[in-house]
Motif scaffolding. Structure first.
Motif, PDB file in Angstrom:
ATOM      1  N   UNK A   1       0.956  -1.351  -0.075  1.00 19.15           N
ATOM      2  CA  UNK A   1      -0.076   0.026  -0.122  1.00 19.15           C
ATOM      3  C   UNK A   1       0.819   1.254  -0.149  1.00 19.15           C
ATOM      4  N   UNK A   2       1.838   1.081   0.839  1.00 20.40           N
ATOM      5  CA  UNK A   2       2.739   2.517   1.072  1.00 20.40           C
ATOM      6  C   UNK A   2       3.542   2.651  -0.523  1.00 20.40           C
ATOM      7  N   UNK A   3       3.842   1.798  -0.960  1.00 19.19           N
ATOM      8  CA  UNK A   3       4.667   1.728  -2.263  1.00 19.19           C
ATOM      9  C   UNK A   3       3.867   2.107  -3.321  1.00 19.19           C
ATOM     10  N   UNK A   4       2.465   1.687  -3.126  1.00 15.56           N
ATOM     11  CA  UNK A   4       1.403   2.259  -4.082  1.00 15.56           C
ATOM     12  C   UNK A   4       1.170   3.679  -4.069  1.00 15.56           C
ATOM     13  N   UNK A   5       0.962   4.328  -2.959  1.00 12.82           N
ATOM     14  CA  UNK A   5       0.797   5.768  -2.733  1.00 12.82           C
ATOM     15  C   UNK A   5       2.164   6.457  -3.083  1.00 12.82           C
TER      16      UNK A   5
END
Lengths: 164, 222
Positions: A136-140
Protein backbone atom coordinates in the motif's frame (compact mmCIF):
# COMPACT_ATOMS: atom_id res chain seq x y z
CA UNK A 1 -6.04 8.28 -9.65
CA UNK A 2 -4.21 11.26 -11.06
CA UNK A 3 -6.87 13.54 -9.68
CA UNK A 4 -5.31 13.12 -6.23
CA UNK A 5 -3.15 16.03 -5.25
CA UNK A 6 0.44 15.71 -4.15
CA UNK A 7 -0.48 17.04 -0.75
CA UNK A 8 -3.23 14.54 -0.27
CA UNK A 9 -0.94 11.69 -1.31
CA UNK A 10 1.76 12.84 1.04
CA UNK A 11 -0.79 13.03 3.82
CA UNK A 12 -2.00 9.52 3.01
CA UNK A 13 1.53 8.18 3.13
CA UNK A 14 2.31 9.87 6.41
CA UNK A 15 -0.93 8.65 7.89
CA UNK A 16 -0.19 5.08 6.88
CA UNK A 17 3.36 5.27 8.20
CA UNK A 18 2.15 6.74 11.47
CA UNK A 19 -0.36 3.94 11.81
CA UNK A 20 2.26 1.29 11.16
CA UNK A 21 4.61 2.81 13.71
CA UNK A 22 1.82 3.15 16.22
CA UNK A 23 0.88 -0.49 15.76
CA UNK A 24 4.50 -1.50 16.19
CA UNK A 25 4.49 -3.11 12.76
CA UNK A 26 7.46 -0.95 11.80
CA UNK A 27 10.16 0.54 13.96
CA UNK A 28 12.79 3.24 13.52
CA UNK A 29 14.98 1.00 11.42
CA UNK A 30 12.49 1.51 8.60
CA UNK A 31 13.13 5.23 8.88
CA UNK A 32 16.85 4.52 8.57
CA UNK A 33 16.12 2.74 5.29
CA UNK A 34 14.20 5.75 4.04
CA UNK A 35 17.07 8.02 5.01
CA UNK A 36 19.44 5.93 2.95
CA UNK A 37 17.32 6.52 -0.15
CA UNK A 38 18.31 9.48 -2.26
CA UNK A 39 18.88 10.55 -5.85
CA UNK A 40 21.83 8.19 -6.20
CA UNK A 41 19.76 5.28 -4.90
CA UNK A 42 16.15 6.30 -5.52
CA UNK A 43 14.59 2.84 -5.17
CA UNK A 44 16.62 1.66 -2.24
CA UNK A 45 13.73 1.00 0.12
CA UNK A 46 11.63 -0.95 -2.35
CA UNK A 47 14.67 -2.93 -3.49
CA UNK A 48 15.52 -3.97 0.04
CA UNK A 49 11.91 -4.72 0.90
CA UNK A 50 11.44 -6.84 -2.20
CA UNK A 51 14.50 -8.89 -1.30
CA UNK A 52 12.99 -9.25 2.15
CA UNK A 53 9.67 -10.48 0.75
CA UNK A 54 11.40 -13.00 -1.47
CA UNK A 55 13.57 -14.32 1.34
CA UNK A 56 10.77 -14.37 3.91
CA UNK A 57 8.40 -16.35 1.76
CA UNK A 58 11.10 -18.94 1.19
CA UNK A 59 11.75 -19.14 4.93
CA UNK A 60 8.05 -19.44 5.74
CA UNK A 61 7.71 -22.26 3.23
CA UNK A 62 10.69 -24.03 4.78
CA UNK A 63 9.32 -23.62 8.28
CA UNK A 64 5.93 -24.92 7.33
CA UNK A 65 7.42 -27.88 5.46
CA UNK A 66 9.45 -28.78 8.54
CA UNK A 67 6.52 -28.57 10.93
CA UNK A 68 3.84 -30.37 8.94
CA UNK A 69 6.08 -33.39 8.77
CA UNK A 70 4.76 -35.80 11.42
CA UNK A 71 8.25 -37.15 11.98
CA UNK A 72 9.61 -33.68 12.51
CA UNK A 73 12.46 -33.36 14.99
CA UNK A 74 14.96 -31.01 13.43
CA UNK A 75 14.50 -28.09 15.79
CA UNK A 76 18.04 -27.00 15.15
CA UNK A 77 17.35 -26.46 11.48
CA UNK A 78 14.19 -24.60 12.34
CA UNK A 79 16.22 -22.41 14.67
CA UNK A 80 18.59 -21.53 11.86
CA UNK A 81 15.70 -20.47 9.61
CA UNK A 82 14.27 -18.44 12.45
CA UNK A 83 17.52 -16.66 13.15
CA UNK A 84 17.72 -15.68 9.52
CA UNK A 85 14.15 -14.46 9.53
CA UNK A 86 14.71 -12.54 12.71
CA UNK A 87 17.84 -10.92 11.36
CA UNK A 88 16.31 -9.76 8.10
CA UNK A 89 13.13 -8.55 9.80
CA UNK A 90 15.21 -6.58 12.23
CA UNK A 91 17.24 -5.10 9.38
CA UNK A 92 14.21 -3.63 7.65
CA UNK A 93 12.40 -2.57 10.79
CA UNK A 94 9.70 -5.23 10.73
CA UNK A 95 9.28 -5.16 14.47
CA UNK A 96 6.18 -7.25 14.96
CA UNK A 97 7.37 -9.99 12.65
CA UNK A 98 10.65 -10.04 14.51
CA UNK A 99 8.91 -10.30 17.87
CA UNK A 100 6.87 -13.27 16.72
CA UNK A 101 10.12 -14.89 15.58
CA UNK A 102 11.51 -14.46 19.07
CA UNK A 103 8.50 -16.22 20.60
CA UNK A 104 8.72 -18.88 17.91
CA UNK A 105 12.36 -19.44 18.71
CA UNK A 106 11.53 -19.90 22.39
CA UNK A 107 9.00 -22.62 21.52
CA UNK A 108 11.62 -24.15 19.26
CA UNK A 109 14.22 -24.23 22.02
CA UNK A 110 11.73 -26.07 24.20
CA UNK A 111 11.11 -28.57 21.40
CA UNK A 112 7.46 -27.58 21.70
CA UNK A 113 5.94 -28.60 18.40
CA UNK A 114 2.42 -27.36 19.16
CA UNK A 115 3.82 -24.05 20.30
CA UNK A 116 5.86 -23.83 17.12
CA UNK A 117 2.82 -24.47 14.97
CA UNK A 118 0.90 -21.73 16.74
CA UNK A 119 3.83 -19.38 16.36
CA UNK A 120 4.08 -20.19 12.67
CA UNK A 121 0.40 -19.31 12.13
CA UNK A 122 0.94 -16.02 13.88
CA UNK A 123 4.10 -15.38 11.92
CA UNK A 124 2.34 -15.99 8.62
CA UNK A 125 -0.43 -13.64 9.68
CA UNK A 126 1.93 -10.85 10.74
CA UNK A 127 4.02 -11.25 7.63
CA UNK A 128 0.92 -11.03 5.43
CA UNK A 129 -0.25 -7.92 7.16
CA UNK A 130 3.16 -6.30 6.82
CA UNK A 131 3.41 -7.18 3.15
CA UNK A 132 -0.01 -5.75 2.38
CA UNK A 133 0.72 -2.52 4.20
CA UNK A 134 4.09 -2.07 2.56
CA UNK A 135 2.55 -2.66 -0.84
CA UNK A 136 0.00 0.00 0.00
CA UNK A 137 2.81 2.33 0.97
CA UNK A 138 4.68 1.74 -2.27
CA UNK A 139 1.48 2.27 -4.25
CA UNK A 140 0.96 5.68 -2.69
CA UNK A 141 4.61 6.45 -3.38
CA UNK A 142 4.13 5.51 -7.03
CA UNK A 143 1.08 7.72 -7.28
CA UNK A 144 3.04 10.57 -5.78
CA UNK A 145 5.73 10.15 -8.40
CA UNK A 146 3.16 10.07 -11.19
CA UNK A 147 1.28 13.05 -9.82
CA UNK A 148 4.54 14.93 -9.49
CA UNK A 149 5.48 14.20 -13.10
CA UNK A 150 2.16 15.37 -14.46
CA UNK A 151 2.46 18.61 -12.57
CA UNK A 152 5.41 19.85 -14.59
CA UNK A 153 4.78 18.80 -18.16
CA UNK A 154 6.07 21.68 -20.34
CA UNK A 155 7.71 25.00 -19.42
CA UNK A 156 5.10 27.77 -19.67
CA UNK A 157 5.49 30.84 -21.85
CA UNK A 158 5.76 33.86 -19.63
CA UNK A 159 5.70 37.42 -20.99
CA UNK A 160 8.72 38.46 -18.94
CA UNK A 161 10.61 35.29 -19.50
CA UNK A 162 9.94 34.02 -22.98
CA UNK A 163 11.28 30.59 -23.79
CA UNK A 164 11.74 29.31 -27.29
CA UNK B 1 46.70 15.12 4.22
CA UNK B 2 43.38 16.15 2.68
CA UNK B 3 40.78 14.53 4.90
CA UNK B 4 37.83 14.77 2.54
CA UNK B 5 39.84 13.41 -0.35
CA UNK B 6 41.29 10.59 1.78
CA UNK B 7 37.79 9.39 2.68
CA UNK B 8 36.86 8.64 -0.89
CA UNK B 9 39.91 6.39 -1.20
CA UNK B 10 39.09 4.11 1.70
CA UNK B 11 38.11 0.66 0.61
CA UNK B 12 35.97 -1.39 2.95
CA UNK B 13 35.38 -5.10 2.56
CA UNK B 14 31.99 -6.13 3.98
CA UNK B 15 31.31 -9.77 4.76
CA UNK B 16 27.81 -11.07 5.46
CA UNK B 17 25.87 -14.14 4.42
CA UNK B 18 22.56 -12.24 4.47
CA UNK B 19 21.62 -10.61 1.16
CA UNK B 20 19.66 -7.89 2.90
CA UNK B 21 22.39 -7.04 5.34
CA UNK B 22 24.94 -6.90 2.52
CA UNK B 23 22.74 -4.46 0.66
CA UNK B 24 22.28 -2.40 3.79
CA UNK B 25 25.91 -2.24 4.78
CA UNK B 26 26.90 -1.44 1.22
CA UNK B 27 24.50 1.49 1.14
CA UNK B 28 25.60 2.70 4.57
CA UNK B 29 29.24 2.62 3.53
CA UNK B 30 28.67 4.20 0.13
CA UNK B 31 26.63 6.96 1.72
CA UNK B 32 29.69 7.61 3.87
CA UNK B 33 31.81 7.87 0.72
CA UNK B 34 33.69 4.63 1.10
CA UNK B 35 34.50 2.31 -1.72
CA UNK B 36 32.80 -1.01 -0.96
CA UNK B 37 33.24 -4.64 -1.86
CA UNK B 38 30.76 -7.14 -0.43
CA UNK B 39 31.22 -10.89 -0.17
CA UNK B 40 29.00 -13.54 1.34
CA UNK B 41 31.54 -15.63 3.22
CA UNK B 42 34.76 -15.53 5.19
CA UNK B 43 36.55 -17.68 2.65
CA UNK B 44 35.64 -15.29 -0.18
CA UNK B 45 36.84 -12.44 1.99
CA UNK B 46 40.21 -14.12 2.37
CA UNK B 47 40.39 -14.56 -1.40
CA UNK B 48 39.81 -10.88 -1.92
CA UNK B 49 42.46 -10.16 0.68
CA UNK B 50 44.92 -12.41 -1.13
CA UNK B 51 45.30 -14.94 1.66
CA UNK B 52 46.03 -18.52 0.74
CA UNK B 53 45.48 -21.65 2.78
CA UNK B 54 48.60 -22.91 4.53
CA UNK B 55 50.64 -19.87 3.62
CA UNK B 56 49.52 -16.96 5.72
CA UNK B 57 52.75 -15.11 5.13
CA UNK B 58 54.36 -13.35 2.21
CA UNK B 59 55.68 -16.26 0.24
CA UNK B 60 52.60 -17.48 -1.56
CA UNK B 61 50.73 -14.26 -2.18
CA UNK B 62 50.39 -12.67 -5.56
CA UNK B 63 53.57 -11.31 -7.17
CA UNK B 64 52.82 -7.85 -5.82
CA UNK B 65 53.42 -9.39 -2.40
CA UNK B 66 50.33 -7.68 -1.04
CA UNK B 67 46.58 -8.12 -1.05
CA UNK B 68 44.89 -8.60 -4.41
CA UNK B 69 43.24 -5.24 -3.91
CA UNK B 70 44.02 -2.86 -1.12
CA UNK B 71 41.48 -3.16 1.67
CA UNK B 72 41.55 -0.60 4.44
CA UNK B 73 38.98 -2.16 6.76
CA UNK B 74 37.03 -5.36 7.04
CA UNK B 75 33.55 -5.33 8.54
CA UNK B 76 32.09 -8.76 9.05
CA UNK B 77 29.02 -10.44 10.43
CA UNK B 78 29.76 -12.77 13.33
CA UNK B 79 27.28 -15.55 12.60
CA UNK B 80 27.98 -17.09 9.24
CA UNK B 81 27.89 -20.70 8.12
CA UNK B 82 31.32 -22.27 7.70
CA UNK B 83 33.78 -19.60 8.73
CA UNK B 84 32.38 -17.28 11.35
CA UNK B 85 33.37 -13.65 11.63
CA UNK B 86 35.49 -14.63 14.58
CA UNK B 87 37.32 -17.28 12.53
CA UNK B 88 37.97 -14.69 9.84
CA UNK B 89 39.27 -12.24 12.41
CA UNK B 90 41.58 -14.86 13.86
CA UNK B 91 42.98 -15.83 10.47
CA UNK B 92 43.64 -12.22 9.64
CA UNK B 93 45.43 -11.59 12.91
CA UNK B 94 47.58 -14.66 12.36
CA UNK B 95 48.74 -13.33 9.02
CA UNK B 96 51.60 -10.87 9.06
CA UNK B 97 50.19 -9.23 5.94
CA UNK B 98 46.59 -8.97 7.05
CA UNK B 99 46.91 -8.35 10.79
CA UNK B 100 47.18 -4.60 10.39
CA UNK B 101 43.85 -4.27 8.64
CA UNK B 102 41.27 -3.11 11.17
CA UNK B 103 38.38 -5.52 11.64
CA UNK B 104 34.91 -4.69 12.89
CA UNK B 105 32.42 -7.36 13.90
CA UNK B 106 28.63 -7.08 13.56
CA UNK B 107 26.09 -9.25 15.27
CA UNK B 108 22.38 -9.32 15.84
CA UNK B 109 22.93 -10.98 19.21
CA UNK B 110 24.11 -9.18 22.28
CA UNK B 111 26.26 -11.93 23.78
CA UNK B 112 28.87 -10.56 26.19
CA UNK B 113 31.26 -13.50 25.95
CA UNK B 114 31.16 -13.30 22.18
CA UNK B 115 31.84 -9.59 22.16
CA UNK B 116 34.65 -10.03 24.65
CA UNK B 117 36.28 -12.78 22.63
CA UNK B 118 36.22 -10.70 19.46
CA UNK B 119 37.65 -7.61 21.07
CA UNK B 120 40.38 -9.60 22.74
CA UNK B 121 41.26 -11.22 19.45
CA UNK B 122 41.81 -7.73 18.09
CA UNK B 123 38.54 -6.51 16.62
CA UNK B 124 38.37 -2.73 16.72
CA UNK B 125 34.65 -2.44 17.28
CA UNK B 126 31.62 -4.58 17.77
CA UNK B 127 28.38 -3.29 16.26
CA UNK B 128 24.96 -4.56 17.15
CA UNK B 129 22.69 -5.05 14.20
CA UNK B 130 20.88 -3.40 12.61
CA UNK B 131 23.89 -1.24 11.87
CA UNK B 132 23.15 2.49 11.60
CA UNK B 133 24.82 5.47 10.03
CA UNK B 134 25.99 6.50 13.48
CA UNK B 135 27.90 3.22 13.74
CA UNK B 136 29.53 3.69 10.36
CA UNK B 137 30.76 7.11 11.44
CA UNK B 138 32.82 5.31 14.09
CA UNK B 139 34.88 3.60 11.42
CA UNK B 140 36.77 6.69 10.39
CA UNK B 141 39.27 6.77 13.29
CA UNK B 142 40.29 3.18 12.59
CA UNK B 143 40.71 3.90 8.91
CA UNK B 144 42.74 7.04 9.62
CA UNK B 145 44.91 5.12 12.04
CA UNK B 146 45.72 2.45 9.52
CA UNK B 147 46.65 5.13 7.01
CA UNK B 148 49.06 6.59 9.56
CA UNK B 149 50.47 3.15 10.19
CA UNK B 150 51.45 2.75 6.57
CA UNK B 151 53.92 5.56 7.12
CA UNK B 152 55.34 4.09 10.30
CA UNK B 153 57.25 0.97 11.24
CA UNK B 154 54.98 -2.07 11.66
CA UNK B 155 56.77 -3.57 14.68
CA UNK B 156 54.91 -1.72 17.42
CA UNK B 157 51.65 -3.45 18.28
CA UNK B 158 49.79 -0.43 16.99
CA UNK B 159 46.54 -2.26 16.58
CA UNK B 160 46.28 -3.00 20.25
CA UNK B 161 47.71 -0.08 22.12
CA UNK B 162 44.61 2.00 21.50
CA UNK B 163 42.69 -0.33 23.77
CA UNK B 164 44.81 0.54 26.76
CA UNK B 165 43.60 3.71 28.42
CA UNK B 166 40.17 4.07 29.92
CA UNK B 167 40.05 7.78 29.03
CA UNK B 168 39.75 6.96 25.36
CA UNK B 169 36.78 4.75 25.82
CA UNK B 170 34.95 7.53 27.63
CA UNK B 171 35.37 9.93 24.70
CA UNK B 172 32.68 9.66 22.03
CA UNK B 173 35.19 10.39 19.26
CA UNK B 174 38.53 8.90 20.02
CA UNK B 175 40.57 9.93 17.01
CA UNK B 176 42.98 12.26 18.84
CA UNK B 177 43.54 10.04 21.86
CA UNK B 178 44.16 7.01 19.67
CA UNK B 179 46.88 8.72 17.73
CA UNK B 180 48.43 9.94 20.98
CA UNK B 181 48.34 6.55 22.63
CA UNK B 182 50.24 5.07 19.71
CA UNK B 183 53.20 6.92 21.11
CA UNK B 184 52.56 5.67 24.62
CA UNK B 185 52.93 2.00 23.90
CA UNK B 186 53.13 0.10 27.16
CA UNK B 187 53.15 -3.54 28.12
CA UNK B 188 49.83 -3.28 29.88
CA UNK B 189 47.81 -5.37 27.47
CA UNK B 190 47.51 -8.38 29.76
CA UNK B 191 46.25 -6.41 32.72
CA UNK B 192 43.93 -4.40 30.60
CA UNK B 193 42.45 -7.50 29.05
CA UNK B 194 41.32 -8.49 32.52
CA UNK B 195 39.95 -5.04 33.15
CA UNK B 196 38.03 -5.19 29.90
CA UNK B 197 36.38 -8.42 30.91
CA UNK B 198 35.29 -6.98 34.25
CA UNK B 199 33.87 -3.77 32.90
CA UNK B 200 32.03 -5.67 30.21
CA UNK B 201 30.35 -7.92 32.74
CA UNK B 202 29.38 -5.01 34.94
CA UNK B 203 28.10 -2.68 32.35
CA UNK B 204 25.91 -4.77 30.11
CA UNK B 205 22.25 -4.27 29.56
CA UNK B 206 19.98 -7.10 28.55
CA UNK B 207 17.54 -5.22 26.41
CA UNK B 208 17.94 -3.97 22.90
CA UNK B 209 19.14 -0.48 23.66
CA UNK B 210 22.26 -0.28 21.66
CA UNK B 211 25.39 -0.54 23.76
CA UNK B 212 28.58 0.44 22.04
CA UNK B 213 31.72 -1.48 22.72
CA UNK B 214 34.72 0.67 22.02
CA UNK B 215 37.59 -1.71 22.48
CA UNK B 216 35.78 -3.39 25.31
CA UNK B 217 36.45 -0.98 28.09
CA UNK B 218 33.13 0.66 28.70
CA UNK B 219 29.64 0.26 27.45
CA UNK B 220 28.08 3.37 26.03
CA UNK B 221 24.36 3.33 25.47
CA UNK B 222 22.59 5.54 22.99
Amino acid sequence: MLGLSLDQLRADMNRLLALLFHQGVLDEQFLQLQQLQDESSPNFVSEVVNIYFHESEKLLRNLRALLVDKEFSDYKKMGIHLNQFMGSSSSIGAQRVRNVCIAFRAACEQNNRAGCLRALELLEYEYCYLKNKLHELFQIEQQRILAGAVRYPVPQQHPNNPQV
Amino acid sequence: MGMAAAEAQFHVLAVDDSVIDRKLIERLLKTSSYQVTTVDSGSKALEVLGWHEGNPDEAFLSPRNHQEVEVNLVITDYCMPGMTGYDLLKKMKESSILRDIPVVIMSSENVPSRINRCLEEGAEEFFLKPVRLSDVSKLKPHLMKSKCKENQKPENQENEESEESIEEAKAETETETEIQSQQQQTAQSNNNNNNKRKSMDEGLSQDRTRPRYNNGLTVMSN
